[in-house]
Structures are given as C-alpha cells and as structure tokens.
Scaffold this motif. Structure first.
Motif, PDB file in Angstrom:
ATOM      1  N   VAL A  10     -11.231   7.697   2.755  1.00  0.00           N
ATOM      2  CA  VAL A  10      -9.794   7.724   3.008  1.00  0.00           C
ATOM      3  C   VAL A  10      -9.399   9.190   3.114  1.00  0.00           C
ATOM      4  O   VAL A  10      -9.710   9.987   2.240  1.00  0.00           O
ATOM      5  CB  VAL A  10      -9.017   7.050   1.857  1.00  0.00           C
ATOM      6  CG1 VAL A  10      -7.534   7.013   2.184  1.00  0.00           C
ATOM      7  CG2 VAL A  10      -9.543   5.656   1.616  1.00  0.00           C
ATOM      8  N   ASN A  19      -3.385  15.038  11.895  1.00  0.00           N
ATOM      9  CA  ASN A  19      -3.144  15.638  13.205  1.00  0.00           C
ATOM     10  C   ASN A  19      -3.115  14.673  14.380  1.00  0.00           C
ATOM     11  O   ASN A  19      -4.085  13.966  14.643  1.00  0.00           O
ATOM     12  CB  ASN A  19      -4.189  16.724  13.446  1.00  0.00           C
ATOM     13  CG  ASN A  19      -4.099  17.785  12.393  1.00  0.00           C
ATOM     14  OD1 ASN A  19      -3.020  17.998  11.854  1.00  0.00           O
ATOM     15  ND2 ASN A  19      -5.218  18.413  12.058  1.00  0.00           N
ATOM     16  N   SER A  79      -3.822  17.196  -3.444  1.00  0.00           N
ATOM     17  CA  SER A  79      -3.284  17.708  -2.177  1.00  0.00           C
ATOM     18  C   SER A  79      -2.451  18.969  -2.316  1.00  0.00           C
ATOM     19  O   SER A  79      -1.743  19.340  -1.386  1.00  0.00           O
ATOM     20  CB  SER A  79      -2.464  16.653  -1.421  1.00  0.00           C
ATOM     21  OG  SER A  79      -3.310  15.633  -0.979  1.00  0.00           O
ATOM     22  N   TYR A 116       1.276  17.898  10.882  1.00  0.00           N
ATOM     23  CA  TYR A 116      -0.037  18.490  11.162  1.00  0.00           C
ATOM     24  C   TYR A 116      -0.624  19.043   9.866  1.00  0.00           C
ATOM     25  O   TYR A 116       0.088  19.212   8.872  1.00  0.00           O
ATOM     26  CB  TYR A 116       0.098  19.643  12.159  1.00  0.00           C
ATOM     27  CG  TYR A 116       0.522  19.226  13.547  1.00  0.00           C
ATOM     28  CD1 TYR A 116      -0.395  19.156  14.583  1.00  0.00           C
ATOM     29  CD2 TYR A 116       1.853  18.913  13.820  1.00  0.00           C
ATOM     30  CE1 TYR A 116      -0.009  18.786  15.859  1.00  0.00           C
ATOM     31  CE2 TYR A 116       2.254  18.536  15.085  1.00  0.00           C
ATOM     32  CZ  TYR A 116       1.320  18.470  16.107  1.00  0.00           C
ATOM     33  OH  TYR A 116       1.709  18.098  17.362  1.00  0.00           O
ATOM     34  N   CYS A 117      -1.915  19.340   9.861  1.00  0.00           N
ATOM     35  CA  CYS A 117      -2.501  19.995   8.700  1.00  0.00           C
ATOM     36  C   CYS A 117      -3.728  20.789   9.093  1.00  0.00           C
ATOM     37  O   CYS A 117      -4.434  20.425  10.025  1.00  0.00           O
ATOM     38  CB  CYS A 117      -2.848  18.973   7.621  1.00  0.00           C
ATOM     39  SG  CYS A 117      -3.986  17.694   8.159  1.00  0.00           S
ATOM     40  N   ARG A 137     -12.544  15.403  -2.204  1.00  0.00           N
ATOM     41  CA  ARG A 137     -12.829  16.765  -1.753  1.00  0.00           C
ATOM     42  C   ARG A 137     -11.795  17.247  -0.743  1.00  0.00           C
ATOM     43  O   ARG A 137     -11.238  16.478   0.028  1.00  0.00           O
ATOM     44  CB  ARG A 137     -14.238  16.872  -1.171  1.00  0.00           C
ATOM     45  CG  ARG A 137     -14.476  15.939  -0.015  1.00  0.00           C
ATOM     46  CD  ARG A 137     -15.847  16.135   0.605  1.00  0.00           C
ATOM     47  NE  ARG A 137     -16.005  15.244   1.726  1.00  0.00           N
ATOM     48  CZ  ARG A 137     -16.664  14.073   1.683  1.00  0.00           C
ATOM     49  NH1 ARG A 137     -17.256  13.677   0.572  1.00  0.00           N
ATOM     50  NH2 ARG A 137     -16.718  13.313   2.759  1.00  0.00           N
ATOM     51  N   TRP A 145      -7.186  19.102   4.502  1.00  0.00           N
ATOM     52  CA  TRP A 145      -6.837  17.737   4.123  1.00  0.00           C
ATOM     53  C   TRP A 145      -7.752  17.308   2.984  1.00  0.00           C
ATOM     54  O   TRP A 145      -8.744  17.972   2.690  1.00  0.00           O
ATOM     55  CB  TRP A 145      -6.982  16.789   5.326  1.00  0.00           C
ATOM     56  CG  TRP A 145      -8.334  16.868   5.984  1.00  0.00           C
ATOM     57  CD1 TRP A 145      -9.424  16.100   5.715  1.00  0.00           C
ATOM     58  CD2 TRP A 145      -8.749  17.807   6.990  1.00  0.00           C
ATOM     59  NE1 TRP A 145     -10.485  16.493   6.506  1.00  0.00           N
ATOM     60  CE2 TRP A 145     -10.107  17.536   7.292  1.00  0.00           C
ATOM     61  CE3 TRP A 145      -8.115  18.847   7.666  1.00  0.00           C
ATOM     62  CZ2 TRP A 145     -10.838  18.261   8.236  1.00  0.00           C
ATOM     63  CZ3 TRP A 145      -8.852  19.575   8.599  1.00  0.00           C
ATOM     64  CH2 TRP A 145     -10.189  19.276   8.878  1.00  0.00           C
ATOM     65  N   VAL A 146      -7.370  16.202   2.336  1.00  0.00           N
ATOM     66  CA  VAL A 146      -8.165  15.737   1.198  1.00  0.00           C
ATOM     67  C   VAL A 146      -8.758  14.378   1.520  1.00  0.00           C
ATOM     68  O   VAL A 146      -8.108  13.521   2.110  1.00  0.00           O
ATOM     69  CB  VAL A 146      -7.289  15.665  -0.071  1.00  0.00           C
ATOM     70  CG1 VAL A 146      -8.058  14.986  -1.202  1.00  0.00           C
ATOM     71  CG2 VAL A 146      -6.872  17.063  -0.497  1.00  0.00           C
ATOM     72  N   VAL A 147     -10.021  14.240   1.157  1.00  0.00           N
ATOM     73  CA  VAL A 147     -10.752  13.026   1.468  1.00  0.00           C
ATOM     74  C   VAL A 147     -11.189  12.372   0.164  1.00  0.00           C
ATOM     75  O   VAL A 147     -11.567  13.053  -0.784  1.00  0.00           O
ATOM     76  CB  VAL A 147     -11.977  13.405   2.326  1.00  0.00           C
ATOM     77  CG1 VAL A 147     -13.040  12.338   2.239  1.00  0.00           C
ATOM     78  CG2 VAL A 147     -11.569  13.638   3.764  1.00  0.00           C
ATOM     79  N   GLN A 148     -11.090  11.051   0.112  1.00  0.00           N
ATOM     80  CA  GLN A 148     -11.630  10.327  -1.029  1.00  0.00           C
ATOM     81  C   GLN A 148     -12.721   9.399  -0.508  1.00  0.00           C
ATOM     82  O   GLN A 148     -12.449   8.522   0.300  1.00  0.00           O
ATOM     83  CB  GLN A 148     -10.524   9.524  -1.707  1.00  0.00           C
ATOM     84  CG  GLN A 148     -10.998   8.830  -2.962  1.00  0.00           C
ATOM     85  CD  GLN A 148      -9.851   8.121  -3.654  1.00  0.00           C
ATOM     86  OE1 GLN A 148      -9.516   6.992  -3.306  1.00  0.00           O
ATOM     87  NE2 GLN A 148      -9.235   8.773  -4.622  1.00  0.00           N
ATOM     88  N   ASP A 196     -13.862  17.859  13.808  1.00  0.00           N
ATOM     89  CA  ASP A 196     -12.467  17.578  14.191  1.00  0.00           C
ATOM     90  C   ASP A 196     -11.483  18.403  13.357  1.00  0.00           C
ATOM     91  O   ASP A 196     -10.511  17.878  12.818  1.00  0.00           O
ATOM     92  CB  ASP A 196     -12.160  16.080  14.050  1.00  0.00           C
ATOM     93  CG  ASP A 196     -12.897  15.259  15.109  1.00  0.00           C
ATOM     94  OD1 ASP A 196     -13.066  15.771  16.231  1.00  0.00           O
ATOM     95  OD2 ASP A 196     -13.327  14.129  14.806  1.00  0.00           O
ATOM     96  N   ALA A 197     -11.759  19.690  13.279  1.00  0.00           N
ATOM     97  CA  ALA A 197     -10.972  20.549  12.397  1.00  0.00           C
ATOM     98  C   ALA A 197      -9.751  21.151  13.075  1.00  0.00           C
ATOM     99  O   ALA A 197      -8.975  21.846  12.430  1.00  0.00           O
ATOM    100  CB  ALA A 197     -11.863  21.664  11.860  1.00  0.00           C
TER     101      ALA A 197
END
Ligand code: SF4
Ligand code: SF4
Lengths: 331, 188
Positions: free
Chosen positions: A10, A15, B20, B36-37, B57, B40-43, B106-107
């Motif tokens: 998740v 973007n 975040s 936009y960012c 992370r 980002w934070v991923v779980q 995809d940064a």
C-alpha cells in the motif's frame, strides 16, 4: 486449510499519470509513430520505384521529362509532409513545447529521443529534394530561380538521391519502433523486434496509401507490395508475441497483458483490439482480399483492403503505446 | 577519505511507523504542488496468516549511479551532479517524458508548470551543510543522509550485521538508497 501467502503493498504515492499506472503518452505519440512509419515507408517505396525504373526499367511508365509515374510523385511529396505533421504532434506532446530548441543544443547518442530528433532533421533535406526532382516539370513551370537552380544541379543524380533515401526511409521506420524498445523499465516495449514490426507495418501502410492514390494502371504494383509487406508483418507480429510469451516473468506478463488483456481501450478490451481489429481486420482480411484480387477475382470495393491496412497500422501504434504503459513497471 | 561526495540514503525500516512526516516536510520545503509528491511511504505486508510480516518504508528517487533517466534525457536536463545525486535542470527540460518512461522506480512526475520533477535530495540544503527535509523531520530516526564515499562510524555500525537491500538492483541502475530490512531480528 490451504494457506495463501500474501504480498501486498500500500503506497501513499499520488502523482497523476504515474499511479495507478504510467499515463504519460496519449494519442499524440501513437499518431506520430504512425505518421512517421508511413513517411518512412513512402520514402522506401518511392525511392525503390525510382531506382528500379531507372536502373532496370521495371515499374509503371514514366510521365516524361524524367518524371516518374504519378503515385511516386505524390508519394514523394506526402512522405516529408506526413512526417512534418507527425512531428507537430510530437511537439504538442511536450510538457514545455517552448523549450523544444533544447533538443538541438546537444547530441546525446545514448538517448533515443536525442538521436531521433537529429535523424528526423537529417531526413527532410533529401526527402524534399526527391519530392522536387520527381515533380521538376511542374516546379519549373513556376519559374522560381532558386528552385530551378537546385533542380539543375541535382537532376542528373536522382538515382543516387533515391538510393540514399531508401536507407533513410528504413532508418526512420525502424526508429519509430526502437524509440520504445530502449525503455527497459517498460517490459512490453523492450523488444528490439518492435523496430522491425513498425518498419514493415509502415511500409505496408505506405503501400496501402499509394494504392488508394494511384491511377488505375499503376495500382497492381502497390497491391503486390502491400500484400508482401502484410505477409512479412504477420510473421513479425508472430515473432514479437512469441518473444514476449517465452521471455522472463516481466516480458511474459506484459505480452499476456496485451494479447489476452481485458483492459479497456475505447470500449473494447486489448485482446479484442489486438486479435480482432489489428490482426484480423488489419492484416488477415486485407491480405486475403488482395490475394483474391491478384488471382483475378473481382472485388466490388477495391479500396476496402488498403483502408483496413491503414486502420490496422494506426491501431497497432495505439495498442503498443497504451498497453506498454498500463502494464506494471519492470519488477 | 574521498573528496568526491556520493550522497544517498540509508533507511531503517525497523523503526519506521509510516507517519508520512517525511512526505509533508518535503512538500513544504520543495513547494511540491498539491496532489503530487517527491517521496512517499509504502507499507508492505507479506507471509501467511497468522504469521504476517510488515515493513513500512519511505521511498523516493534512488539517485542511481547508472541512471536510465540521465541516459535517455535528450537535452542533458537530467544529469549527474558532482555530489553523486541526480538532478534536473528546469531550464533545459522540454517535458518529453523520456526520463519517466525510463525510470524503473516511477520516481518522477510532470510538474504542472511544464517540467519534470522529482526528489533532489534537498541539494540546496546539503550545500548549506544541512540534512534533507525528510531526514530532519523523521521522528523515529529512520532516515539517514549518507555520503557513501565517506561513511561515518555511526552509519557503519547501523548497517553492520543487518539484512540490507537495494531495490530492483537487477535493473542495473546502481541505486543509491539502501534499506535496512524490517526482517532483522530484534537487537540485531
Ligand atoms: S530512481 Fe529513477 S529518477 Fe531517480 S535516478 Fe534512478 S532512474 Fe533516475
Ligand atoms: S522530460 Fe525533461 S528531464 Fe525528462 S528526459 Fe525529457 S528533457 Fe530530460
């Protein structure tokens, strides 16, 4: 109880046009690739027709005063024209079109976009020269001094110009495909046979266009070129699909996403577009029609086959550009 | 000691709680437009119930040493800076989006003002001797700005004996971000 392992990610990434999947290239790019492919194909076909007629006496009758047959004359004009229109779409796709000059401040050989923008520039002078030479009788009647001069200097070298152009045309056709192949982050695109596929598709679309435009007595030769190009294209599509299916998990998944995909494009699934419209209506049916016509069967609407070929070529570019983006990034 | 810098990050996922703060610190520091960012934070949750594992992370541009975005940029707008980061020169960017198609992470995104944008590793702050906005705000100390050419003792100790990974190394990008895996045993 059967245990099922999960792996779920998740992310808070927001973007637009990046999530849920890449959506950076819309209709401009497929249209540019299509027009670029036709332009390359037209240049290949017209150049070869010029060389064949001049060196071997093969092909439709010349129009006198060193001017080739009508279809070659129209095709030679259309080639740079269509590429110009295609480049306009490319330009419109830029997020900052006013900086387009930045392309021409440097040569980055590792960047397909940079190499391409220079190749495209190199294409115009010789393609336009050919268009002028094959139409020299008409041009001379306008009596424009510089134009007359250019024709005087070069008219004895039309075959050489055509020979060079045949190669440039192949280069442009391949370029429209490998532009995408370089992106190894996009599994559907990173196949070098895409260059070959877009080249033959461009040649067959160009032959179809010439078939539509040619006067009746010149038609059979373009019908023959088209049928041969379609035949080679069917083989190349087969190899493209096979290469994907037998590839790594990334490549296999991407190819399945295209050929069995249920993602919707203008109301139909990728699978239907690919097999039904592109392969069926854009390749197999027109090949059959042209084959029947060559065998002497009377076809009621002879323009149907070339129009289907052109549509098939357009659909191919849209499908590849879209499906390459909707499939997930290289894992 | 090397004079040449090679900045990247070490991200300790063992302590990341997914708050975040890094995302919002970055947004304000770098005037990232709404919606936009740059990070980002991923779980990520994996395994079989009831034996599930979870890792939080913070992610961003990996400042690759062999960056496809730089390779494919036609105008040199995307380039390697002398400090080992990958930067975008806005006044050369045409918005052709080749770099976005090329990035395996995809940064990047297209800024509404018409150029492509991404994490700059707060180059403007590093130049002033500061840490990045995300590092400076992280309440759990999960984020570390590291000069991989001159790793200090603190970072070496942090990494030593741990399961550390980089993302999509098989893409050949030589990414400059390293993650200390949440799978490390307590007290490792
Ligand atoms: S993560 Fe993407 S944008 Fe960042 S340096 Fe690597 S390829 Fe370029
Ligand atoms: S969008 Fe800008 S930074 Fe990206 S490849 Fe094109 S010119 Fe370079």
């Amino acid at each position: 109880m059967l245990a099922t392992a999960v792996n779920e990610i998740v992310s808070t990434k927001l973007n637009p046009n990046v999530v849920p999947h890449l959506h950076i290239w819309e209709w401009h790019i497929p249209l540019y690739l299509f027009l670029g492919g036709i332009a390359g194909g037209l240049l290949v076909i017209t150049s070869i027709m010029i060389v064949l007629k001049r060196k071997f006496g093969i092909g439709p009758r010349d129009q006198g005063d060193g001017c080739p047959c009508l279809a070659v004359r129209i095709g030679s004009i259309l080639s740079p024209t269509l590429l110009g229109i295609g480049m306009l779409f490319l330009f419109l796709d830029l997020a900052h079109p006013l900086y387009v000059w930045a392309f021409y401040t440097t040569i980055q050989p590792t960047s397909p976009m940079s190499a391409g923008s220079w190749i495209l520039l190199a294409f115009f002078p010789l393609a336009i020269l050919q268009a002028m030479l094959v139409n020299k009788r008409q041009l001379r009647s306008f009596n424009i001094e510089p134009v007359n001069k250019v024709i005087d200097w070069t008219e004895n070298h039309m075959t050489i110009v055509a020979l060079v152009n045949a190669h440039i045309g192949v280069g442009i056709g391949i370029y429209t495909g490998i532009l995408l192949s370089f992106f190894s982050a996009r599994p559907l695109w990173s196949s070098s046979i895409l260059g070959m596929l877009f080249l033959v598709s461009g040649i067959s679309a160009a032959a179809a266009l010439m078939l539509l435009l040619a006067p009746k007595d010149e038609k059979p030769v373009y019908s023959m070129i088209d049928a041969n190009a379609i035949w080679i294209e069917i083989m190349t599509v087969g190899l493209f699909v096979l290469g994907g299916l037998t590839g790594s998990a990334n490549t296999h998944g991407a190819m399945m996403h295209l050929v069995t995909g249920d993602v919707n494009l203008a109301g139909m699934s990728y699978m239907f577009w690919f097999w039904g419209i592109f392969v069926g209506a854009g390749l197999v049916v027109p090949l059959l029609l042209e084959f029947l016509e060559a065998a002497g069967v009377h076809i009621k609407f002879p323009n149907v086959a070339p129009v289907m070929v052109l549509l098939g070529g357009l659909v191919l570019r849209f499908l590849i550009v879209f499906a390459g983006q909707t499939y997930h990034t290289f894992m | 000691m090397s004079n040449k810098k090679n900045y990247g990050m070490v991200i300790d996922t063992r302590v990341c709680v997914g708050c975040s703060a890094c995302v919002y610190a970055c947004k304000q520091e770098n005037h990232v437009p709404e919606g936009y960012c740059r990070d980002w934070v991923v779980q990520e949750t994996g395994g079989e119930y009831p034996k599930l594992t979870m890792e939080n992370r913070s992610e961003r541009c990996q400042h690759c040493e062999n960056a496809p975005c730089v390779t494919y940029c036609p105008t040199r707008a995307s380039h390697y800076a002398e400090d080992g980061t990958v930067q975008i020169n806005r006044s050369l960017c045409t918005g052709c989006k080749a770099c976005m198609a090329a990035c395996p992470y995809d940064a990047r995104y297209v800024h509404p003002e018409g150029y492509v944008d991404k994490c700059s590793l707060c180059k403007h702050r590093i130049e002033q001797g500061l840490e990045t906005a995300c590092v400076s705000i992280c309440p759990t100390g999960s984020l570390h700005l590291v000069d991989f050419n001159n790793m200090d003792q603190k970072t070496k100790t942090l990494l030593s004996g741990k399961v550390v990974y980089r993302q999509k190394e098989h893409a050949g990008t030589e990414p400059g971000l390293q993650w200390i895996s949440a799978s490390n045993k307590h007290g490792a």
